[in-house]
Design a protein around this motif. Structure first.
Motif, PDB file in Angstrom:
ATOM      1  N   GLY A 181     -22.193-115.596 -13.911  1.00  0.00           N
ATOM      2  CA  GLY A 181     -21.324-114.663 -13.208  1.00  0.00           C
ATOM      3  C   GLY A 181     -20.261-114.149 -14.144  1.00  0.00           C
ATOM      4  N   SER A 182     -19.861-112.886 -13.976  1.00  0.00           N
ATOM      5  CA  SER A 182     -18.834-112.332 -14.851  1.00  0.00           C
ATOM      6  C   SER A 182     -18.191-111.126 -14.191  1.00  0.00           C
ATOM      7  N   THR A 183     -16.947-110.878 -14.593  1.00  0.00           N
ATOM      8  CA  THR A 183     -16.238-109.693 -14.130  1.00  0.00           C
ATOM      9  C   THR A 183     -15.186-109.343 -15.160  1.00  0.00           C
ATOM     10  N   ALA A 184     -14.544-108.205 -14.993  1.00  0.00           N
ATOM     11  CA  ALA A 184     -13.484-107.774 -15.893  1.00  0.00           C
ATOM     12  C   ALA A 184     -12.346-107.182 -15.073  1.00  0.00           C
TER      13      ALA A 184
ATOM     14  N   GLY B 222     -16.979-101.214  -1.816  1.00  0.00           N
ATOM     15  CA  GLY B 222     -18.014-102.032  -1.199  1.00  0.00           C
ATOM     16  C   GLY B 222     -18.561-103.063  -2.165  1.00  0.00           C
ATOM     17  N   ILE B 223     -19.772-103.528  -1.876  1.00  0.00           N
ATOM     18  CA  ILE B 223     -20.401-104.581  -2.678  1.00  0.00           C
ATOM     19  C   ILE B 223     -21.661-104.031  -3.332  1.00  0.00           C
ATOM     20  N   VAL B 224     -21.743-104.174  -4.647  1.00  0.00           N
ATOM     21  CA  VAL B 224     -22.933-103.793  -5.396  1.00  0.00           C
ATOM     22  C   VAL B 224     -23.530-105.055  -6.014  1.00  0.00           C
ATOM     23  N   ARG B 225     -24.773-105.308  -5.690  1.00  0.00           N
ATOM     24  CA  ARG B 225     -25.477-106.481  -6.244  1.00  0.00           C
ATOM     25  C   ARG B 225     -26.196-106.078  -7.525  1.00  0.00           C
ATOM     26  N   PHE B 226     -25.912-106.799  -8.604  1.00  0.00           N
ATOM     27  CA  PHE B 226     -26.601-106.590  -9.873  1.00  0.00           C
ATOM     28  C   PHE B 226     -27.542-107.759 -10.111  1.00  0.00           C
ATOM     29  N   GLN B 227     -28.803-107.441 -10.378  1.00  0.00           N
ATOM     30  CA  GLN B 227     -29.817-108.457 -10.647  1.00  0.00           C
ATOM     31  C   GLN B 227     -30.388-108.227 -12.039  1.00  0.00           C
ATOM     32  N   ASN B 228     -30.328-109.257 -12.881  1.00  0.00           N
ATOM     33  CA  ASN B 228     -30.883-109.157 -14.229  1.00  0.00           C
ATOM     34  C   ASN B 228     -32.201-109.913 -14.269  1.00  0.00           C
TER      35      ASN B 228
ATOM     36  N   GLY C 266     -35.191-110.955 -19.888  1.00  0.00           N
ATOM     37  CA  GLY C 266     -34.941-112.188 -20.622  1.00  0.00           C
ATOM     38  C   GLY C 266     -33.771-112.086 -21.576  1.00  0.00           C
ATOM     39  N   VAL C 267     -32.987-111.006 -21.458  1.00  0.00           N
ATOM     40  CA  VAL C 267     -31.855-110.765 -22.345  1.00  0.00           C
ATOM     41  C   VAL C 267     -30.639-110.361 -21.516  1.00  0.00           C
ATOM     42  N   PRO C 268     -29.424-110.523 -22.074  1.00  0.00           N
ATOM     43  CA  PRO C 268     -28.220-110.127 -21.342  1.00  0.00           C
ATOM     44  C   PRO C 268     -28.121-108.613 -21.191  1.00  0.00           C
ATOM     45  N   HIS C 269     -27.410-108.203 -20.140  1.00  0.00           N
ATOM     46  CA  HIS C 269     -27.099-106.795 -19.919  1.00  0.00           C
ATOM     47  C   HIS C 269     -25.686-106.678 -19.363  1.00  0.00           C
ATOM     48  N   PHE C 270     -25.124-105.474 -19.455  1.00  0.00           N
ATOM     49  CA  PHE C 270     -23.919-105.139 -18.704  1.00  0.00           C
ATOM     50  C   PHE C 270     -24.003-103.670 -18.305  1.00  0.00           C
ATOM     51  N   ALA C 271     -23.075-103.234 -17.466  1.00  0.00           N
ATOM     52  CA  ALA C 271     -23.103-101.849 -17.000  1.00  0.00           C
ATOM     53  C   ALA C 271     -21.708-101.262 -16.980  1.00  0.00           C
ATOM     54  N   LEU C 272     -21.495-100.249 -17.825  1.00  0.00           N
ATOM     55  CA  LEU C 272     -20.299 -99.415 -17.754  1.00  0.00           C
ATOM     56  C   LEU C 272     -20.647 -98.155 -16.983  1.00  0.00           C
TER      57      LEU C 272
ATOM     58  N   GLY D 288     -32.923-113.825 -16.780  1.00  0.00           N
ATOM     59  CA  GLY D 288     -33.528-114.966 -16.110  1.00  0.00           C
ATOM     60  C   GLY D 288     -33.291-114.966 -14.621  1.00  0.00           C
ATOM     61  N   ASN D 289     -33.346-113.778 -13.996  1.00  0.00           N
ATOM     62  CA  ASN D 289     -33.182-113.648 -12.545  1.00  0.00           C
ATOM     63  C   ASN D 289     -31.799-114.073 -12.072  1.00  0.00           C
ATOM     64  N   THR D 290     -30.776-113.716 -12.825  1.00  0.00           N
ATOM     65  CA  THR D 290     -29.399-113.931 -12.389  1.00  0.00           C
ATOM     66  C   THR D 290     -28.976-112.790 -11.479  1.00  0.00           C
TER      67      THR D 290
END
Length: 273
Positions: free
Chosen positions: A98-101, A178-184, A187-193, A236-238
């Motif tokens: 889990g992560s946020t900024a 609202g709530i936005v669900r992000f699913q990865n 097999g590698v990390p991602h982020f979204a700007l 990994g299905n986070t």
């Protein structure tokens, strides 16, 4: 009739216990200090992290699990090594669950994800690395979960974005509040700007700006500062449920710059309303 009433009461009680609200953990953090308000081991299950930034400096917060056989000291040593070299060796030693900024004028952000039972998580608060180099301001604490389940069920999101195949998939319309669900699922990390786009910017123009990868090119298509929609999330299905507050409605360009993913097509235009 009495037996039927008892059975009905038992059913109501069972439904109530199965639909517990998602518990919230308060997190107070700055780039040099972090504290999770948990009196003891936290029951496993969907858990909301309500992050309050102390001070005015931009802050990233990560909740992660160390890979098997990796100690906290080894992980911290890798972080310090990455500070010196600009590498990403620490990313291979842990899984960010889990992560946020909290950046700019924001003072709070909240996210929800499912805690696993009987584990110790690291909670890492991190600031921006100084322009002159040197160590990144960072604080680390731990969070332990119990074998007990909290019985909660996460609320349905307003929109879902799937990060899979080095692409953004899923809903193309996101809520302003609202709530936005992000699913990865990679097999590698991602982020979204999320970059607010100027009016009448075409998909082709946005693509050209992303591929150019320069501030000047972006300046021709964007109309303001980007919104940190999803911070780094390991593969990994986070899954993270982010409580979002866009400054304005309109069209936004989602981009993942992690490990040059934008170069291979990890960008997309969405509508916020």
């Amino acid at each position: 009739m009495i037996l039927g009433a008892v059975a009905a009461l038992c059913l109501v009680a069972a439904l109530a216990s199965a639909q517990q609200p998602v518990p919230t953990l308060a997190v107070n953090a700055s780039p040099t200090a972090v504290a999770v308000q948990a009196p003891g081991p936290v029951p496993a299950g969907p858990t909301r992290f309500d992050v309050t930034r102390q001070g005015t400096k931009d802050l990233s917060l990560y909740v992660l699990l160390l890979n098997a056989g990796v100690s906290q000291q080894e992980f911290e040593n890798a972080l310090r090594s990455d500070d010196r070299t600009g590498g990403e060796s620490a990313a291979g030693l842990a899984s960010i669950q889990g992560s946020t900024a909290v950046i700019g004028s924001d003072t709070r952000r909240a996210m929800t994800f499912t805690l696993k039972p009987g584990l110790t998580y690291l909670v890492v608060a991190e600031g921006d690395q100084p322009n002159s180099g040197g160590p990144t301001p960072r604080a680390i604490t731990t969070l332990t979960t119990s074998a007990e389940a909290n019985g909660a069920t996460a609320a349905a999101p307003d929109a879902t974005v799937r990060m899979v195949g080095l692409r953004f998939r899923g809903d193309s319309v996101l809520p302003r509040r609202g709530i936005v669900r992000f699913q990865n699922g990679d097999g590698v990390p991602h982020f979204a700007l999320a970059f607010p786009l100027r009016s009448k910017v075409t998909s082709k123009q946005f693509t050209q700006a992303v591929q150019a990868g320069s501030q000047r090119a972006f300046g021709r298509v964007v109309s303001g500062q980007p919104y940190g929609l999803q911070n780094i999330l390991s593969g990994g299905n986070t899954s993270n449920d982010n409580e979002v507050k866009f400054a304005k409605a309109g069209r936004y360009g989602l981009v993942c710059f992690f490990d040059e993913h934008h170069r291979v097509g990890m960008y997309r235009i969405v509508t916020v309303k």
